[in-house]
Scaffold this motif. Sequence first.
Motif, short mmCIF file in Angstrom:
data_model
loop_
_atom_site.label_atom_id
_atom_site.label_comp_id
_atom_site.label_asym_id
_atom_site.label_seq_id
_atom_site.Cartn_x
_atom_site.Cartn_y
_atom_site.Cartn_z
N SER A 151 -19.02 -36.18 -7.90
CA SER A 151 -17.91 -37.02 -7.45
C SER A 151 -18.05 -37.41 -5.98
CB SER A 151 -16.57 -36.32 -7.67
OG SER A 151 -16.41 -35.21 -6.81
N GLY A 152 -18.65 -36.53 -5.18
CA GLY A 152 -18.85 -36.86 -3.77
C GLY A 152 -19.69 -38.11 -3.60
N TYR A 153 -20.80 -38.17 -4.33
CA TYR A 153 -21.69 -39.33 -4.19
C TYR A 153 -21.13 -40.58 -4.90
CZ TYR A 153 -25.36 -36.95 -1.69
OH TYR A 153 -26.05 -36.30 -0.71
N ILE A 154 -20.56 -40.38 -6.08
CA ILE A 154 -19.98 -41.54 -6.77
C ILE A 154 -18.84 -42.13 -5.94
CG2 ILE A 154 -18.61 -42.24 -8.78
CD1 ILE A 154 -20.43 -40.50 -10.48
N GLY A 155 -18.01 -41.26 -5.36
CA GLY A 155 -16.92 -41.73 -4.53
C GLY A 155 -17.41 -42.48 -3.30
N THR A 230 -10.58 -27.39 1.71
CA THR A 230 -10.67 -27.73 3.13
C THR A 230 -12.08 -28.06 3.60
OG1 THR A 230 -10.85 -25.37 3.67
CG2 THR A 230 -8.64 -26.34 3.69
N LEU A 231 -13.10 -27.77 2.79
CA LEU A 231 -14.48 -28.00 3.25
C LEU A 231 -14.71 -29.47 3.62
CD1 LEU A 231 -17.34 -26.87 3.71
CD2 LEU A 231 -17.84 -27.48 1.31
N VAL A 232 -14.14 -30.39 2.85
CA VAL A 232 -14.35 -31.81 3.12
C VAL A 232 -13.81 -32.19 4.50
CG1 VAL A 232 -12.21 -32.53 1.95
CG2 VAL A 232 -14.11 -34.15 2.17
N PHE A 233 -12.70 -31.55 4.91
CA PHE A 233 -12.15 -31.83 6.23
C PHE A 233 -13.02 -31.23 7.33
CE2 PHE A 233 -8.11 -31.37 3.56
CZ PHE A 233 -8.11 -32.72 3.23
N PHE A 239 -18.83 -32.00 11.66
CA PHE A 239 -20.21 -32.41 11.47
C PHE A 239 -20.38 -33.91 11.25
CE2 PHE A 239 -19.79 -28.00 10.02
CZ PHE A 239 -20.78 -27.38 10.76
N GLY A 240 -19.29 -34.62 11.00
CA GLY A 240 -19.37 -36.06 10.80
C GLY A 240 -19.94 -36.47 9.46
N TYR A 241 -19.86 -35.58 8.45
CA TYR A 241 -20.39 -35.87 7.12
C TYR A 241 -19.28 -36.39 6.20
CZ TYR A 241 -24.49 -33.13 8.52
OH TYR A 241 -25.61 -32.66 9.16
N GLY A 242 -19.66 -37.23 5.24
CA GLY A 242 -18.71 -37.77 4.29
C GLY A 242 -18.65 -36.97 3.01
N SER A 243 -18.02 -37.56 1.99
CA SER A 243 -17.81 -36.85 0.73
C SER A 243 -19.11 -36.54 0.00
CB SER A 243 -16.88 -37.67 -0.18
OG SER A 243 -17.49 -38.89 -0.53
N GLY A 244 -20.14 -37.37 0.19
CA GLY A 244 -21.41 -37.14 -0.49
C GLY A 244 -22.06 -35.83 -0.06
N ILE A 245 -22.15 -35.60 1.25
CA ILE A 245 -22.74 -34.36 1.75
C ILE A 245 -21.87 -33.16 1.38
CG2 ILE A 245 -23.39 -33.09 3.83
CD1 ILE A 245 -25.31 -35.33 3.14
N THR A 246 -20.56 -33.32 1.47
CA THR A 246 -19.66 -32.23 1.09
C THR A 246 -19.88 -31.82 -0.37
OG1 THR A 246 -17.99 -33.04 2.64
CG2 THR A 246 -17.24 -31.51 0.94
N GLY A 247 -20.01 -32.82 -1.24
CA GLY A 247 -20.24 -32.51 -2.65
C GLY A 247 -21.55 -31.80 -2.89
N THR A 248 -22.55 -32.03 -2.02
CA THR A 248 -23.85 -31.39 -2.17
C THR A 248 -23.74 -29.87 -2.08
OG1 THR A 248 -24.91 -33.33 -1.21
CG2 THR A 248 -26.22 -31.32 -1.28
N PHE A 249 -22.77 -29.37 -1.33
CA PHE A 249 -22.60 -27.93 -1.22
C PHE A 249 -22.30 -27.29 -2.56
CE2 PHE A 249 -22.36 -28.89 3.24
CZ PHE A 249 -22.85 -27.74 3.86
#
Length: 388
Positions: A151-155, A230-233, A239-249
């Motif tokens: 969902s991080g990358y699709i979003g 809260t990780l996405v925030f 770190f300046g990362y978006g939802s794609g990187i957050t979803g990678t975790f």
Amino acid sequence: MPQKLSNSVLYLMAAGAGLVVANNYYNQPLLSLIAKDFGVSESEVSNIPLFTQLGYAFGLLFIIPLGDKLPRKKMVLTVFVLIVASLLGMALSPSLPILIVCGFLVGFSCVVPQVFVPMAAQLADDDNRGRAIGIVMSGLLIGILGSRFISGYIGEFFGWRSMYYIAAGMMLVYWVLLKWKLPELLPDFKGSYWQLMRSLFGYLRSENAVRLAAIRGGLGFAGFSAFWTTLVFLMEENFGYGSGITGTFGVLGIGGAVAATYIGKLSDQMNKNRLILFASLTMLLAWIIFEFSAFSIIGIIIGVLLMDMGLQSLHITNQNIIFSRNPEARNRINTIYMVGYFIGGALGTTTGAYAWEYFRWTGVASLGLFFTILIVIFHLSLRKKQSA
């Protein structure tokens, strides 16, 4: 003649557990995108995962006990109609309140994996029950963790609504596979729905092991939910990362999920109290690492691996303990346990959002540490009341 659990059916249930439960977690890496789309705050948008988890708890309470009263396959295929409708509702929601209501319905209907787990336990023999539970739970946790990656990358590339259209399509395909392959299990309970629900309180009063498992599982999932809400925030702010990187975790935690098969086998052989203590201490170490990782990607990675492995070990061992008792009421026993588990998740989502808003990452890590210390305290003080 009792049916035997074939590997093809077992892995179909494991895959389905992951695909269905993923619907509950697609929203977490998308929260920043949704907040910007509707122009709302981080704490307001956190109501989406909160109400999804509350919906799941209500679905566990009111739907899953029916697995002891209704033919299992027919029940599962019927619930899928609501799953598809609620996912389409998410995709089409014109406002945050409607999105929150649809999130509740997604959670309420996506309890099907909690029908598969008792089915696997019932169809497996005594020597392989832990393995069967472990495989289904492995699929479930992979779905939880992989959902964030997908969902991080699709979003990020296609918009958050696209994820829910895709999810609805996947559910339709899986419905066809279930209709073709899933065996039918006839119920054992012959009373009314009211008698079925009333019997839950009887098991809650009489089964010390189930009560303790629900407390342990709920506290573990509370920390897990606080982290992922809260990780996405954290990723965006520090770190300046978006939802794609957050979803990678989420992919990192799949290692812990794959270990579920081994953990399930281990729980058939090893002293379960010791295995639970080991799992709790693993999660405790993860939260200590998180305390010092507000600006460390390496620390977050190590913490995710330890947290997911610890929670999975705790969860599977809890379920092996409770399913070894009262085989005629496994769906109701699972209801009691999983309602406690997801009430804990809702608690973690809410408190995690406020911990972030007022104390940032230090508050979230301290909250997770507090929940995990409580697991150890409850386990050590109450374990003698159960025979593991």
